[in-house]
Design an enzyme around this catalytic site. Structure first.
Site, PDB file in Angstrom:
ATOM      1  N   ASP A  98      63.710 -48.222  46.567  1.00  0.00           N
ATOM      2  CA  ASP A  98      64.012 -46.820  46.231  1.00  0.00           C
ATOM      3  C   ASP A  98      63.183 -45.924  47.151  1.00  0.00           C
ATOM      4  O   ASP A  98      62.140 -45.386  46.772  1.00  0.00           O
ATOM      5  CB  ASP A  98      63.699 -46.535  44.765  1.00  0.00           C
ATOM      6  CG  ASP A  98      64.281 -45.209  44.292  1.00  0.00           C
ATOM      7  OD1 ASP A  98      64.932 -44.522  45.112  1.00  0.00           O
ATOM      8  OD2 ASP A  98      64.085 -44.864  43.120  1.00  0.00           O
ATOM      9  N   HIS A 206      63.496 -43.434  35.918  1.00  0.00           N
ATOM     10  CA  HIS A 206      63.719 -42.053  36.337  1.00  0.00           C
ATOM     11  C   HIS A 206      63.893 -41.158  35.113  1.00  0.00           C
ATOM     12  O   HIS A 206      64.435 -41.577  34.090  1.00  0.00           O
ATOM     13  CB  HIS A 206      64.941 -41.969  37.245  1.00  0.00           C
ATOM     14  CG  HIS A 206      64.749 -42.732  38.524  1.00  0.00           C
ATOM     15  ND1 HIS A 206      65.808 -43.166  39.290  1.00  0.00           N
ATOM     16  CD2 HIS A 206      63.632 -43.136  39.168  1.00  0.00           C
ATOM     17  CE1 HIS A 206      65.346 -43.803  40.348  1.00  0.00           C
ATOM     18  NE2 HIS A 206      64.026 -43.801  40.293  1.00  0.00           N
ATOM     19  N   PHE A 207      63.459 -39.911  35.246  1.00  0.00           N
ATOM     20  CA  PHE A 207      63.490 -39.037  34.073  1.00  0.00           C
ATOM     21  C   PHE A 207      63.417 -37.572  34.460  1.00  0.00           C
ATOM     22  O   PHE A 207      63.062 -37.214  35.586  1.00  0.00           O
ATOM     23  CB  PHE A 207      62.326 -39.355  33.128  1.00  0.00           C
ATOM     24  CG  PHE A 207      60.963 -39.049  33.701  1.00  0.00           C
ATOM     25  CD1 PHE A 207      60.447 -37.763  33.696  1.00  0.00           C
ATOM     26  CD2 PHE A 207      60.187 -40.061  34.258  1.00  0.00           C
ATOM     27  CE1 PHE A 207      59.191 -37.469  34.235  1.00  0.00           C
ATOM     28  CE2 PHE A 207      58.932 -39.783  34.800  1.00  0.00           C
ATOM     29  CZ  PHE A 207      58.445 -38.481  34.780  1.00  0.00           C
ATOM     30  N   GLY A 381      52.735 -40.288  33.167  1.00  0.00           N
ATOM     31  CA  GLY A 381      52.386 -41.449  32.366  1.00  0.00           C
ATOM     32  C   GLY A 381      53.647 -42.063  31.792  1.00  0.00           C
ATOM     33  O   GLY A 381      54.714 -42.014  32.416  1.00  0.00           O
ATOM     34  N   HIS A 406      50.263 -43.140  41.496  1.00  0.00           N
ATOM     35  CA  HIS A 406      51.544 -42.437  41.351  1.00  0.00           C
ATOM     36  C   HIS A 406      52.028 -42.349  39.921  1.00  0.00           C
ATOM     37  O   HIS A 406      53.006 -41.660  39.626  1.00  0.00           O
ATOM     38  CB  HIS A 406      52.612 -43.108  42.206  1.00  0.00           C
ATOM     39  CG  HIS A 406      53.334 -44.254  41.555  1.00  0.00           C
ATOM     40  ND1 HIS A 406      52.686 -45.337  41.018  1.00  0.00           N
ATOM     41  CD2 HIS A 406      54.665 -44.476  41.366  1.00  0.00           C
ATOM     42  CE1 HIS A 406      53.574 -46.194  40.530  1.00  0.00           C
ATOM     43  NE2 HIS A 406      54.774 -45.694  40.716  1.00  0.00           N
ATOM     44  N   GLY A 407      51.395 -43.063  39.003  1.00  0.00           N
ATOM     45  CA  GLY A 407      51.836 -43.051  37.615  1.00  0.00           C
ATOM     46  C   GLY A 407      50.923 -43.921  36.769  1.00  0.00           C
ATOM     47  O   GLY A 407      49.818 -44.286  37.190  1.00  0.00           O
ATOM     48  N   ALA A 408      51.399 -44.276  35.573  1.00  0.00           N
ATOM     49  CA  ALA A 408      50.606 -45.145  34.709  1.00  0.00           C
ATOM     50  C   ALA A 408      50.648 -46.584  35.201  1.00  0.00           C
ATOM     51  O   ALA A 408      49.646 -47.294  35.175  1.00  0.00           O
ATOM     52  CB  ALA A 408      51.115 -45.061  33.276  1.00  0.00           C
ATOM     53  N   LYS A 481      65.952 -39.654  29.904  1.00  0.00           N
ATOM     54  CA  LYS A 481      65.704 -40.890  30.649  1.00  0.00           C
ATOM     55  C   LYS A 481      66.997 -41.365  31.298  1.00  0.00           C
ATOM     56  O   LYS A 481      68.075 -41.285  30.736  1.00  0.00           O
ATOM     57  CB  LYS A 481      65.192 -41.986  29.712  1.00  0.00           C
ATOM     58  CG  LYS A 481      63.795 -41.756  29.186  1.00  0.00           C
ATOM     59  CD  LYS A 481      62.737 -41.803  30.271  1.00  0.00           C
ATOM     60  CE  LYS A 481      62.471 -43.193  30.782  1.00  0.00           C
ATOM     61  NZ  LYS A 481      61.333 -43.248  31.722  1.00  0.00           N
TER      62      LYS A 481
END
Length: 482
Positions: A98, A206-207, A381, A406-408, A481
């Site tokens: 991606d 993705h959200f 998160g 980049h995130g949790a 979501k």
């Protein structure tokens, strides 16, 4: 597969896998984590992958893993590696399928009281206007010729065609366009897979979130970013859809042949690579830039639908509601940058896979409006815990090639999540937190909060390491979501 090799503690937030633990390592691997996280990280295959990346031809500095690290294709997700531009290799596994999956944050002048009783309606309207779920298609049909224009022009194409405002580009990484893009290296199949999908969210993790600014940690940086407590914001996370996936697939096959034909020794075939200076490496890099441009155009068009959704529900113009983009960051990309390596200024290609650029105050690539405080770093998160807004610090340039988390990060595989969690339990968990959930895929167990690490711990590590500083935290009110 758990890591069984040597692991040395450097300090409270860094651990080292020394060179020599895997045959062919050209350097060491450094993992950013605290003592409460390290056992879980060691139980995953990600440390092995971080050590494998240290075998990449032309790598400089250390192979790095952010605290949200977990197993991926070739590189771990959360991996960072820089290679010499002239002598190093580019690896699609270091970017991911991606291409330019990333995050965009949109602020508003609305207060939480302004949306009281309207959060569910706003979330439903976003769900209607922004196509989501597996195989989702964009609202407006962009013809094949325009897709090739998007591959070259990115967000600039979207804005020039009415999908957003000119100042959106000023606060988008690379101005929403990588100039090295050349669509001649993108297959017709990749273009066809991108056809009809631009302007859509997709599926998986993705959200879109409707958030409220819950806490401000740094008032000066928050003011520069246009954030204050009680304010409504919108966070978007998506990437290059089928187009980027096909670009990666096509060029991985080319790279695998290159490795075989040139007898490059690698510990994992998923690290297939070619010198950036080679025909194969250069063509992939230019195609990857196209995938990145597609993703930026995609998030730009989604921004247009988000503004329209708020206008429909709130009965006000997006301009009057102050719906400006705060920033848009990529976290699956390779970028040509200049860094200090062992006291020497070098031109390098930085692979960031599940890692965000985090340049500090004063850096020329930070938008002028943020240059006094540093680049915004947006770190979501899980769907129940919301998003951190951070700012890049000078330590990132010394320790991580200007990179942060980049995130949790996942701690549970998708298969394990489906096997151990329940839909009813997820829905009840979200209701108990007063978060309205709308899903395009129906079954979102693999994205349940329990499947992810504690984002508070992840952020603490990158902040305590001096890579970034906390600016604000956003709390979710409504979630769409994919």
């Amino acid at each position: 597969m758990a890591w069984k090799g040597t692991l040395n503690k450097i300090d409270d937030n860094r651990w080292e896998i020394p060179a020599g633990q895997v045959k062919g390592m050209r350097t060491n691997a450094v993992l950013f984590a605290n003592s409460s996280m390290i056992d879980q990280i060691m139980s995953d295959n990600a440390p092995q992958q971080a050590a494998n990346v240290a075998c990449l031809p032309g790598i400089v500095g250390s192979s790095l893993a952010m605290p949200d690290v977990h197993w991926g294709y070739g590189f771990p997700i959360g991996g960072v590696a820089a290679v010499d531009v002239n002598e190093g290799c580019i690896s699609p596994g270091g970017i991911g399928f991606d291409i330019n999956c990333g995050v965009r944050l949109i602020r508003t002048d609305l207060n939480v009281k302004d949306v009281e009783g309207k959060v569910n309606e706003l979330t439903d309207e976003l769900y209607r206007n922004v196509p989501s779920g597996l195989g989702s298609k964009g609202i407006e049909k962009v013809d094949i010729g325009a897709i090739r224009e998007i591959l070259v022009s990115g967000s600039e194409w979207a804005v020039s065609n009415g999908y957003g405002w000119e100042n959106d580009l000023d606060v988008t990484e690379e101005h929403g366009r990588m100039d090295d893009a050349s669509s001649e290296f993108v297959s017709d199949k990749a273009v066809k897979r991108g056809f009809g999908q631009v302007g859509s969210l997709g599926s998986g993790n993705h959200f879109i979130e409707v958030d409220v600014v819950d806490t401000v940690y740094d008032s000066d940086a928050a003011k520069a970013f246009g954030l204050e407590e009680g304010q409504i914001t919108v966070t978007v996370h998506c990437g290059s859809r089928g187009c980027g996936h096909q670009i990666a697939t096509d060029h991985l096959q080319i790279m695998e042949r290159y490795v075989r034909d040139n007898r490059i020794e690698l510990p994992d075939r998923q690290l297939a690579c070619a010198p950036l200076s080679s025909k194969e490496g250069d063509s992939y890099y230019k195609a990857m830039c196209c995938g990145a441009n597609y993703a930026w155009a995609n998030r730009q068009m989604i921004t247009h639908w988000i503004r329209g959704s708020f206008e429909n529900v709130m009965k006000a113009n997006a301009e009057d509601m102050g719906m400006n983009v705060v920033y848009d960051v990529a976290h699956n990309i390779a970028k040509k940058e200049t860094h200090d390596v062992d006291g020497k200024r070098m031109d390098v290609l930085v692979h960031r896979k599940g890692a965000t650029r985090a340049f500090p105050a004063g850096h020329a690539d930070v938008p002028s409006v943020y240059r006094n405080v540093g680049q915004p770093v947006i770190v979501p998160g899980d769907m129940s815990s919301g998003t951190y807004v951070l700012a890049g610090l000078p330590g990132s340039m010394k320790e991580s090639f200007g990179s942060s988390c980049h995130g949790a990060g996942r701690k549970m595989s998708r298969k394990a999540a489906f096997g151990s969690l329940s839909v009813d339990g997820l829905k009840e968990s979200m209701r108990s937190r007063n978060i309205y959930l709308k899903s395009g895929s129906g079954d979102v167990l693999d994205e349940a909060p329990e499947a992810y690490k504690d984002v508070d711990q992840v952020v603490s590590v990158v902040c305590d390491s001096g890579l970034t500083g906390k600016v604000a935290r956003l709390r979710p009110l409504g979630v769409v979501k994919g």
